[in-house]
Write a protein that holds these residues in place. Structure first.
Motif, short mmCIF file in Angstrom:
data_model
loop_
_atom_site.label_atom_id
_atom_site.label_comp_id
_atom_site.label_asym_id
_atom_site.label_seq_id
_atom_site.Cartn_x
_atom_site.Cartn_y
_atom_site.Cartn_z
N ASP A 94 -13.16 6.95 -20.13
CA ASP A 94 -14.02 8.09 -19.81
C ASP A 94 -13.18 9.33 -19.53
OD1 ASP A 94 -16.17 9.69 -19.10
OD2 ASP A 94 -16.33 8.88 -17.08
N LYS A 95 -12.73 9.51 -18.27
CA LYS A 95 -11.96 10.69 -17.91
C LYS A 95 -10.57 10.30 -17.40
CE LYS A 95 -15.94 13.53 -16.57
NZ LYS A 95 -16.58 14.29 -15.46
N PRO A 96 -9.50 10.99 -17.87
CA PRO A 96 -8.15 10.67 -17.41
C PRO A 96 -7.77 11.51 -16.18
CG PRO A 96 -8.03 12.20 -19.24
CD PRO A 96 -9.50 11.95 -19.00
N HIS A 97 -7.00 10.89 -15.29
CA HIS A 97 -6.48 11.56 -14.10
C HIS A 97 -5.03 11.16 -13.91
CE1 HIS A 97 -10.82 10.93 -13.65
NE2 HIS A 97 -10.86 11.99 -12.87
N TYR A 98 -4.23 12.10 -13.38
CA TYR A 98 -2.84 11.79 -13.07
C TYR A 98 -2.75 11.28 -11.63
CZ TYR A 98 -1.55 14.35 -17.30
OH TYR A 98 -1.42 14.76 -18.60
N LEU A 99 -2.08 10.13 -11.47
CA LEU A 99 -1.89 9.53 -10.16
C LEU A 99 -0.41 9.56 -9.83
CD1 LEU A 99 -3.88 8.12 -8.14
CD2 LEU A 99 -3.01 5.95 -9.00
N ALA A 100 -0.07 10.07 -8.64
CA ALA A 100 1.33 10.20 -8.24
C ALA A 100 1.47 9.87 -6.77
CB ALA A 100 1.83 11.62 -8.51
N PRO A 101 2.66 9.45 -6.33
CA PRO A 101 2.86 9.18 -4.89
C PRO A 101 2.69 10.46 -4.10
CG PRO A 101 4.95 9.09 -6.08
CD PRO A 101 3.88 9.17 -7.11
N VAL B 206 7.62 8.01 1.60
CA VAL B 206 7.56 6.62 2.07
C VAL B 206 6.97 5.72 1.00
CG1 VAL B 206 6.60 5.06 3.81
CG2 VAL B 206 7.38 7.35 4.47
N GLY B 207 5.95 6.22 0.28
CA GLY B 207 5.27 5.39 -0.70
C GLY B 207 5.85 5.41 -2.09
N GLU B 208 6.90 6.22 -2.33
CA GLU B 208 7.45 6.36 -3.69
C GLU B 208 7.99 5.04 -4.23
OE1 GLU B 208 10.30 9.47 -3.65
OE2 GLU B 208 8.80 11.08 -3.53
N GLU B 209 8.66 4.25 -3.37
CA GLU B 209 9.24 3.00 -3.85
C GLU B 209 8.16 2.01 -4.28
OE1 GLU B 209 12.31 -0.56 -2.41
OE2 GLU B 209 11.72 1.04 -1.01
N ALA B 210 7.11 1.86 -3.43
CA ALA B 210 6.03 0.93 -3.77
C ALA B 210 5.31 1.37 -5.03
CB ALA B 210 5.05 0.84 -2.61
N PHE B 211 5.07 2.68 -5.16
CA PHE B 211 4.41 3.22 -6.35
C PHE B 211 5.24 2.93 -7.60
CE2 PHE B 211 3.66 6.50 -9.49
CZ PHE B 211 2.29 6.64 -9.50
N SER B 212 6.55 3.18 -7.51
CA SER B 212 7.43 2.99 -8.67
C SER B 212 7.50 1.53 -9.09
CB SER B 212 8.83 3.51 -8.35
OG SER B 212 8.79 4.91 -8.12
N VAL B 213 7.51 0.62 -8.12
CA VAL B 213 7.58 -0.80 -8.44
C VAL B 213 6.32 -1.25 -9.16
CG1 VAL B 213 7.59 -3.12 -7.44
CG2 VAL B 213 9.20 -1.41 -6.61
N THR C 46 0.84 -1.19 0.00
CA THR C 46 0.00 0.00 0.00
C THR C 46 0.88 1.24 0.00
OG1 THR C 46 -1.70 -1.15 1.28
CG2 THR C 46 -1.86 1.23 1.19
N CYS C 47 0.46 2.26 -0.75
CA CYS C 47 1.19 3.53 -0.73
C CYS C 47 0.21 4.69 -0.87
CB CYS C 47 2.24 3.59 -1.83
SG CYS C 47 1.60 3.41 -3.50
N ALA C 48 0.56 5.81 -0.25
CA ALA C 48 -0.28 7.00 -0.34
C ALA C 48 -0.14 7.65 -1.72
CB ALA C 48 0.10 8.00 0.74
N VAL C 49 -1.26 8.04 -2.31
CA VAL C 49 -1.24 8.66 -3.64
C VAL C 49 -2.15 9.87 -3.67
CG1 VAL C 49 -0.69 6.55 -4.92
CG2 VAL C 49 -3.07 7.08 -4.41
N SER C 50 -1.91 10.73 -4.64
CA SER C 50 -2.79 11.87 -4.89
C SER C 50 -3.21 11.84 -6.35
CB SER C 50 -2.08 13.19 -4.57
OG SER C 50 -0.93 13.35 -5.38
N MET C 51 -4.40 12.35 -6.62
CA MET C 51 -4.96 12.29 -7.97
C MET C 51 -5.40 13.69 -8.40
SD MET C 51 -8.26 10.15 -9.39
CE MET C 51 -8.00 8.91 -8.13
N THR C 52 -5.13 13.99 -9.67
CA THR C 52 -5.51 15.27 -10.25
C THR C 52 -6.10 15.03 -11.64
OG1 THR C 52 -3.61 16.28 -9.15
CG2 THR C 52 -4.70 17.58 -10.86
N PRO C 53 -7.22 15.65 -12.00
CA PRO C 53 -7.73 15.50 -13.37
C PRO C 53 -6.67 15.85 -14.40
CG PRO C 53 -9.34 16.61 -11.99
CD PRO C 53 -8.08 16.53 -11.18
N ALA C 54 -6.54 15.04 -15.43
CA ALA C 54 -5.54 15.28 -16.47
C ALA C 54 -6.00 16.33 -17.48
CB ALA C 54 -5.22 13.98 -17.20
N THR C 55 -7.27 16.64 -17.48
CA THR C 55 -7.81 17.67 -18.39
C THR C 55 -8.61 18.67 -17.57
OG1 THR C 55 -9.82 16.39 -18.83
CG2 THR C 55 -7.96 16.06 -20.32
#
Length: 270
Positions: free
Chosen positions: A110-117, A121-128, A17-26
């Protein structure tokens, strides 16, 4: 400067599990927006709910959502009841399965969103997780609550991040056979096909996002600037005549003339 995230939660794969944030891509924040005004006073106009039968204004506390089950017969549901339907996936994107990246047709997107760590702490799990999907040419399928509805989503590796696409529900995509089945299965003539291929070759270019400009938006900016300087209102342009669809055209002649036009750079418009 990147816009602020509108959603924060967790990306989960089995026990990882890792913490993420989401932002609409458009977005359309740069688009011109108009207010509705009283022409006489230039004061803004408010919209209010009105009872369709009595004509009286309805207080916000008295507004309810209703599902019609018959004429003038509704099942009333409260907002907290609707929110409770899909609470399990409100803040967790739990990847349920992986599918080949090319197995989900574009029409389901439908709608695109950008997902990032969201933290170091969660960057490694996200990247893997991202790198593994990229290496196996797969995309992840999960569910999450967005826009007050639980949505099936697709996670697609993109650069150093992940693009999360909300997917259309099964009953939202219409079968293409309903629209294409009546088109006759005729093989194109070889000469005609060759000429169209030449036309395509003459116009083939790399994709350039700069070409995706909104001409109406540009004209609105020009109009607002002109009116701000006190210029008079311009007369609306006459609409261009639509090409007639019932003219009998020799397609070979039309294709040859098209190719001749392509050979004259001055006649081409960007």
């Amino acid at each position: 400067m990147a816009p602020r995230s509108f959603w924060k939660g967790y990306l989960k794969l089995s026990l990882v599990t890792c913490a993420v944030s989401m932002t609409p891509a458009t977005g359309e924040s740069g688009k011109i927006r108009f207010h509705t005004l009283n022409r006489a006073t230039h004061n803004r106009v408010e919209s209010r709910y009105v009872d369709a039968v009595s004509g009286k204004a309805v207080d916000e506390d008295d507004i309810a959502r209703g599902y019609p089950r018959g004429e003038d017969d509704y099942v009333l549901l409260e907002d907290d009841e609707l929110d409770a339907v899909a609470l399990d996936s409100t803040r967790t994107i739990d990847i349920e399965t992986f599918v080949p990246a090319d197995s989900i047709a574009w029409i389901w997107h439908d709608k695109p969103h950008y997902l990032a760590p969201d933290d170091e702490v969660g960057e490694e799990a996200f990247s893997v997780i991202r790198a593994a999907m990229e290496a196996t040419k797969t995309v992840g399928i999960a569910r999450v609550v967005l826009y007050r509805r639980e949505r099936a989503v697709m996670l697609e590796p993109r650069g150093k991040g992940i693009v999360l696409w909300t997917l259309h529900y099964g009953d939202e995509v219409r079968p293409s056979d309903d629209y294409f089945s009546a088109i006759p299965k005729e093989k194109p003539e070889r000469d005609e096909l060759a000429l169209v291929k030449k036309l395509i070759a003459a116009r083939k270019q790399d994709f350039d996002p700069e070409r995706l400009q909104d001409p109406v938006e540009e004209r609105l900016h020009e109009m607002i600037a002109a009116r701000s300087k006190g210029r008079k209102r311009r007369k609306a342009a006459e609409p261009k005549a639509e090409p007639a669809g019932d003219n009998v055209v020799n397609i070979m002649d039309a294709l040859r003339r098209s190719l001749e036009t392509e050979k004259k750079p001055a006649t081409r418009k960007r």
